[in-house]
Design an enzyme around this catalytic site. Structure first.
Site, PDB file in Angstrom:
ATOM      1  N   SER A 181       0.859  -1.182   0.000  1.00  0.00           N
ATOM      2  CA  SER A 181       0.000   0.000   0.000  1.00  0.00           C
ATOM      3  C   SER A 181       0.893   1.230   0.000  1.00  0.00           C
ATOM      4  CB  SER A 181      -0.889  -0.004   1.247  1.00  0.00           C
ATOM      5  OG  SER A 181      -1.543   1.243   1.418  1.00  0.00           O
ATOM      6  N   TYR A 194      -1.637  -0.301  10.791  1.00  0.00           N
ATOM      7  CA  TYR A 194      -1.749  -0.675   9.383  1.00  0.00           C
ATOM      8  C   TYR A 194      -0.524  -0.203   8.603  1.00  0.00           C
ATOM      9  CZ  TYR A 194      -3.713  -1.134   4.678  1.00  0.00           C
ATOM     10  OH  TYR A 194      -3.929  -1.472   3.366  1.00  0.00           O
TER      11      TYR A 194
END
Length: 310
Positions: A181, A194
């Site tokens: 990501s 995250y």
């Protein structure tokens, strides 16, 4: 390094590096004009395993890989999601094998990997795609959620890769894809766990890539995919006025294209490399003001997340 001969050797190596760099820049420039289809490698008959293949971009990548002629294996904790993926792949004329597995359970990963090798064959392409997000501040994040975030987003990559890379190394042929990501390159609010897990995933890719090259295993390729927000439901409610919310089909196609072209790093949107350049060049206070200007602090303000499987 006081010895003049050592200095000359270093200067010579640096000059050679400059020449090699210019060559690869020119090569990349020329290849940029070549249509993608002429740069694709043939994966017909290859066994491609996708973790998190029961929904979202995992399912879409399974469909695309099957369309390219690969034999698809989907791993997911959701049996229903897995079966739906297999149904869609088979309806499209592809081959798909289903295994329900908890990636947080190392022993289950190894046992299921052994079954795949016995029932399907050695894995040629491994796509570590499974991911989870909770989107809470660090004090509001339960310890169990932090551990699960790291287990799914990063730690399990070690188990899946160790399970299948041996056959790739023996043949000096294979491909390991890490779906990371942009949160693995840039820190974001309410995403401490995250982002940290995705930074770990990016580091996993980069270190593995170096390890393979030093070992002379140039036939085993690696790719890391770093997209911004994707409208799969996982980040439902997230919003930004200044960056596009990416369509799942586009991300899946770009990821598979990167695999087929042996691209090492893929940023989505492609211009996100500019943000990384800013982090290397600008003072922290300037970066803070840029984040404020782009309203990055509001990115997860209305986050609700996925309510049900895609």
């Amino acid at each position: 390094m006081s010895d003049p001969s050592e200095i000359l050797v270093l200067v010579g190596r640096l000059l050679l590096w400059v020449v090699v760099t210019i060559y690869y820049i020119l090569e990349a420039t020329v290849l940029w004009f070549v249509p993608r289809k002429y740069k694709f490698k043939d994966i017909r008959g290859n066994v491609a395993l996708v973790t998190g293949g029961g929904s979202g971009i995992g399912r879409l990548m399974c469909l695309r890989l099957a369309a390219e002629g690969a034999i698809v294996v989907t791993w997911d904790v959701s049996e229903a999601g897995n079966l739906e993926t297999a149904k869609q792949v088979q309806e499209a004329g592809g081959k798909c094998h289903v295994y329900t597995v908890d990636l947080c359970d190392r022993n289950s990963v190894y046992a299921t990997a052994a079954k795949v090798k016995e029932e399907v064959g050695k894995v040629d392409i491994l796509i570590n795609n499974a991911g989870v997000v909770t989107a809470k501040t660090i004090l509001d994040s339960p310890d169990e959620s932090i551990i699960k975030t790291f287990d799914v987003n990063a730690i399990c990559h070690f188990w899946t890769t160790k399970a299948f890379i041996g056959d790739m190394l023996a043949a000096d042929k294979g491909h390991i894809v890490t779906i990371a990501s942009m949160a693995g390159k840039l820190g974001l609010v309410t995403l401490v766990d995250y982002c940290a897990s995705k930074f770990a995933a990016v580091g996993f890719h980069e270190s593995l890539q170096v390890e393979l090259k030093v070992a002379g295993k140039f036939g085993v390729k690696t790719t890391v995919v770093c997209p911004m927000l994707i409208s799969t439901g996982m980040f439902e409610g997230s919003y930004t006025r200044f960056f596009p919310i990416l369509e799942p089909q586009m991300v899946a196609d770009e990821a598979v294209d990167a695999l087929l072209m042996d691209v090492s790093t893929l940023h989505l949107p492609h211009y996100m490399w500019i943000m990384l350049l800013n982090h290397l060049m600008l003072p922290q206070k300037s970066l803070d003001y840029l984040g404020h200007t782009l309203e990055m602090g509001d990115l997860m303000k209305n986050f609700v997340g996925r309510k049900k499987a895609d």
